[in-house]
Design an enzyme around this catalytic site. Structure first.
Site, PDB file in Angstrom:
ATOM      1  CD  GLU A   1      26.297  42.404  43.881  1.00 61.83           C
ATOM      2  OE1 GLU A   1      26.494  41.184  43.816  1.00 61.83           O
ATOM      3  OE2 GLU A   1      27.004  43.250  43.277  1.00 61.83           O
TER       4      GLU A   1
ATOM      5  CE  LYS B   1      26.724  38.212  41.337  1.00 63.92           C
ATOM      6  NZ  LYS B   1      27.717  39.075  42.029  1.00 63.92           N
TER       7      LYS B   1
ATOM      8  CB  CYS C   1      26.729  42.418  40.298  1.00 65.52           C
ATOM      9  SG  CYS C   1      28.258  43.405  40.319  1.00 65.52           S
TER      10      CYS C   1
END
Length: 283
Positions: free
Chosen positions: A44, A116, A157
């Site tokens: 990330e 995300k 994440c």
């Protein structure tokens, strides 16, 4: 019949700008390709990461002009290798950035994007606070990348803590699930291994999670320990606490074998939820 593939996670350090981020990633990419990796996975914010107080302040640019993306495309094309840029910061439409993962084919062409979904807004202590949503706009679409090596479901994440996203990707046909991350050291020490193994076991899929390592410019620290986990939950390869390459050869036919042993993805049953009636007295 087997479907072997050599994959590599690049465990890079967080860097404050595009140029230093690519200088960090490139030698690791070269090493992985020299060792036979067919697909490279980066963490990330691999294109740069820093913080300002509780806020993420990653360097960003429009996708079409993004220096780190251009460098990665040129590398993929020259090396003839697929690359997953776990995420880079791109300019968004409302003044915030987008935490965007990008898949590149062996010609350097962008074949897929994932923004995300779940924002890292937490307070670990009185002094350790993170508010990703202050400067990052969340996505709303789950994404599977089609590649010659199989179908890859993309998460990033904090998405690791939302198992229904992972289940949905697996049920939609993903054979490998990835979670590029910049996990904090504190949460990583407590939860990183068990969450990655749990997602693999629940979905009977390979889980590939490259994680940044070391101090974040501006404050914070990333956990490292990048993982490649098999569909039975076994750790196949793991990074430590230094930058490096985490490489393994996997066989995607192992997905069907694991799913055949525990076919939980096809065993869903509808149910009703019974909750306590607050007006009913307890005898």
């Amino acid at each position: 019949m087997t479907r072997p593939i050599s994959i590599a996670c690049l465990q890079t350090r967080p860097m404050p700008d595009f140029a230093s981020a690519w200088a960090e990633a490139r030698p690791l990419a070269e090493r992985a390709v020299a060792d036979g990796a067919q697909v490279l996975f980066l963490p990330e914010y691999c294109g740069g990461l820093k913080t300002e107080g509780a806020a993420v302040a990653a360097p960003s640019a429009p996708e079409g002009e993004h220096p780190f993306l251009r460098d990665a495309q040129a590398f993929a094309r020259a090396a003839g290798v697929w690359m997953n840029l776990g995420s880079i910061a791109v300019d968004g439409p409302d003044g915030r950035i987008i935490n965007r993962g990008i898949m590149l084919d062996a010609s350097g062409r962008v074949t897929g994007r994932y923004d995300k979904i779940h924002m890292f807004d937490i307070q670990l202590s009185e002094t350790e606070v993170y508010r990703e949503s202050e400067r990052v706009a969340p996505g709303s679409r789950a994404v599977i990348h089609d590649t010659p090596f199989g179908r890859i479901g993309h998460t990033i994440c904090y998405d690791l803590r939302f198992p229904m996203l992972w289940r949905g990707l697996a049920q939609a046909g993903a054979e490998m699930l990835i979670c590029p991350a910049a996990f904090t050291r504190k949460t990583g020490e407590a939860h990183w291994h068990v969450l990655n193994r749990a997602r693999a076991i629940e979905t009977t899929r390979f889980v590939v999670s490259p994680c940044a390592i070391g101090p974040v410019p501006g404050g914070g620290e990333c956990f490292g320990h990048s993982l490649i986990v098999g569909p039975w939950g076994e750790v196949l390869a793991e990074g430590g606490t230094e930058p490096g390459v985490v490489q393994a050869e996997i066989d995607l036919d192992d997905v069907d074998k694991a799913a055949g042993r525990v076919p939980s993805l096809t065993s869903d049953r509808e149910f009703d939820m019974e909750t306590p009636d607050p007006e009913r007295s307890v005898a």
